[in-house]
Enzyme design. Structure first.
Site, short mmCIF file in Angstrom:
data_model
loop_
_atom_site.label_atom_id
_atom_site.label_comp_id
_atom_site.label_asym_id
_atom_site.label_seq_id
_atom_site.Cartn_x
_atom_site.Cartn_y
_atom_site.Cartn_z
N GLU A 1 22.61 -11.92 24.18
CA GLU A 1 23.89 -11.62 23.53
C GLU A 1 23.87 -10.29 22.79
O GLU A 1 22.84 -9.90 22.24
CB GLU A 1 24.18 -12.69 22.47
CG GLU A 1 24.45 -14.03 23.05
CD GLU A 1 24.41 -15.12 21.99
OE1 GLU A 1 24.83 -14.85 20.85
OE2 GLU A 1 23.97 -16.23 22.31
N CYS B 1 13.22 -20.90 12.97
CA CYS B 1 13.98 -21.09 11.72
C CYS B 1 14.94 -22.27 11.89
O CYS B 1 15.62 -22.39 12.92
CB CYS B 1 14.77 -19.83 11.36
SG CYS B 1 13.71 -18.43 10.97
N SER C 1 14.55 -11.30 6.21
CA SER C 1 15.26 -12.57 6.10
C SER C 1 14.47 -13.46 5.15
O SER C 1 13.52 -14.11 5.55
CB SER C 1 15.38 -13.23 7.48
OG SER C 1 16.10 -12.39 8.33
N LEU C 2 14.87 -13.45 3.89
CA LEU C 2 14.11 -14.20 2.89
C LEU C 2 14.60 -15.66 2.84
O LEU C 2 13.81 -16.58 3.02
CB LEU C 2 14.27 -13.51 1.52
CG LEU C 2 13.39 -14.02 0.40
CD1 LEU C 2 11.91 -13.89 0.72
CD2 LEU C 2 13.70 -13.29 -0.91
N CYS D 1 24.10 -15.46 15.75
CA CYS D 1 22.87 -15.48 16.56
C CYS D 1 22.68 -16.61 17.56
O CYS D 1 22.49 -17.75 17.16
CB CYS D 1 21.69 -15.66 15.63
SG CYS D 1 21.08 -14.22 14.95
N1 SAH Z 1 14.40 -12.62 13.81
C1 SAH Z 1 15.04 -11.67 12.94
C2 SAH Z 1 16.37 -11.16 13.40
C3 SAH Z 1 17.37 -12.08 14.02
S1 SAH Z 1 18.51 -13.03 13.10
C4 SAH Z 1 15.14 -12.24 11.55
O1 SAH Z 1 14.80 -13.39 11.36
O2 SAH Z 1 15.53 -11.51 10.67
C5 SAH Z 1 19.51 -12.06 12.08
C6 SAH Z 1 19.84 -12.76 10.76
O3 SAH Z 1 20.72 -13.89 10.91
C7 SAH Z 1 18.60 -13.31 10.09
O4 SAH Z 1 18.67 -13.02 8.72
C8 SAH Z 1 18.72 -14.79 10.35
O5 SAH Z 1 17.93 -15.53 9.48
C9 SAH Z 1 20.20 -15.00 10.19
N2 SAH Z 1 20.71 -16.25 10.76
C10 SAH Z 1 20.26 -16.98 11.78
N3 SAH Z 1 21.00 -18.09 11.97
C11 SAH Z 1 21.97 -18.05 11.04
C12 SAH Z 1 23.07 -18.91 10.71
N4 SAH Z 1 23.28 -20.04 11.38
N5 SAH Z 1 23.87 -18.55 9.71
C13 SAH Z 1 23.66 -17.40 9.01
N6 SAH Z 1 22.64 -16.56 9.27
C14 SAH Z 1 21.81 -16.88 10.26
#
Ligand code: SAH
Length: 352
Positions: free
Chosen positions: A93, A117, A215-216, A334
């Site tokens: 995507e 995650c 991404s904390l 995502c």
């Molecule tokens: N793997 C990387 C980049 C991809 S995700 C990372 O973890 O940073 C991009 C951002 O979207 C990350 O901060 C991720 O944690 C967040 N994200 C993923 N799923 C989400 C959701 N359902 N709602 C809000 N943010 C989300």
């Protein structure tokens, strides 16, 4: 026959070298690079090259054009979501978002993700494979060509963990930043990671002017380990330490991404602890209203909890923004679109 090389992953100077080795004059490389930069994806279409050279290139190199599997345009804000089919039938995507300051493209760096995650849709089927540098580049180029929107900013926040595909992502950055290519400035690029801190020194070493987003999502180990398996064996203290080292080495402020999840990471105590971490490394905090994912049990925080959380951060001297929700009517979060396709075509993905 040896396997055909991916011509699109070559930098202009590497292409020149490859052409020289084939006994061709250097200026041919510039011509070919120009065709590639315009999105021409067949040697046949490179009409200022001789038929012989086109055939020779075809024997040496492979070329593939990503196909639009689906394109959704938000009726609310014009956000466009593409699902591209790659050369092996896998899909990724890309999202194009329009802001006052220009158009931002959000690209995927892997097919799937192995980080797991708990709130994210991209990771549900695990990792299928890394994207090649050229495949990430084509997400940017073909989004621009198809949408007619000039891309000025890139965020590596789509499917995948960019630091798990380090070499290809670094090569993509070189390609997209190249003056003879799309020439997108590093200051207009953000790379987001779930905190693969072993890679931070190598990234800092490159001294790129990009923005590192971390991404904390939780300021304490108990909560973070619960929602982000990447926290195991690393831990929040080590992550903050790695962020400090990165900031000291590059002088570039880090941004903390923090998805607000109801009853999980949105308490006043967590706001205070987050503020402490952010201040320690001069980080900016970007709060993200959680996008609910069907397969996941989490819900976005209540508006009053979000408000309270912001207030505590601000009182503690932290620079905080809340991400606007764009494209919520087109599954722009995502991995949601690819996931939907997988569900409708069970077995629709292949691994190589
Ligand atoms: N793997 C990387 C980049 C991809 S995700 C990372 O973890 O940073 C991009 C951002 O979207 C990350 O901060 C991720 O944690 C967040 N994200 C993923 N799923 C989400 C959701 N359902 N709602 C809000 N943010 C989300």
């Amino acid at each position: 026959m040896t396997e055909r090389k991916d011509i699109l992953s070559l930098l202009p100077e590497e292409l020149e070298q490859a052409l020289t080795e084939m006994g061709e004059p250097r200026f041919r490389a510039a011509q070919i690079f120009q065709w590639l930069s315009r999105g021409v994806r067949s040697f046949e279409g490179m009409t200022n090259l001789s038929k012989e050279l086109r055939a020779k290139l075809d024997a040496h190199f492979c070329l593939y054009e990503p196909k639009v599997l689906s394109k959704q345009v938000s009726t609310m804000d014009g956000t466009i979501k593409y699902l591209w089919e790659l050369c092996d039938g896998n899909a990724v995507e890309t999202v194009v978002m329009s802001y006052k300051h220009g158009n931002t493209v959000c690209v995927s760096s892997q097919v799937g993700c192995r980080q797991g995650c708990a709130f994210c849709a991209s990771t549900i089927g695990g990792l299928v494979r890394n994207l090649r540098a050229s495949e990430i580049l084509d997400e940017v180029l073909f989004s621009e060509l198809d949408s007619g929107k000039k891309i000025s900013n890139i965020v590596l926040m789509g499917i995948g963990e960019p630091l798990d595909n380090f070499d290809n992502v670094m090569r993509f950055l070189e390609l997209v930043n190249h003056p003879k290519g799309m020439n997108i400035g590093m200051r207009h690029i953000s790379l987001s990671t779930c905190g693969i801190i072993e890679k931070f020194p190598a990234l800092a070493e490159r001294d790129l002017q990009l923005t590192l987003s971390v991404s904390l999502h939780a300021p304490d180990d108990e909560t973070r380990s619960r929602i982000m398996p990447a926290n195991h064996g690393r831990g929040v203290a080590a992550l903050i330490g790695a962020c400090r080292d990165y900031y000291e080495k590059t002088g570039r402020r880090i941004s903390f991404e923090y998805a607000m999840i109801d009853g999980v990471n949105d308490s006043p105590e967590q706001a205070k602890l987050l503020a402490r971490h952010a201040r320690a490394v001069a980080a900016h905090v970007n709060l993200i209203p959680l996008n609910h994912v069907e397969e996941r049990p989490f819900q976005p925080s209540a508006p009053e909890h979000l408000k309270n959380f912001i207030q505590i951060l601000e009182e503690n001297g932290v620079n905080v923004t809340v991400r606007r929700r764009l494209g919520s009517d087109v599954d722009a979060s995502c991995g949601q679109l690819r996931r939907k396709m997988q569900k409708t075509q069970k077995g629709g993905q292949r691994s190589t």
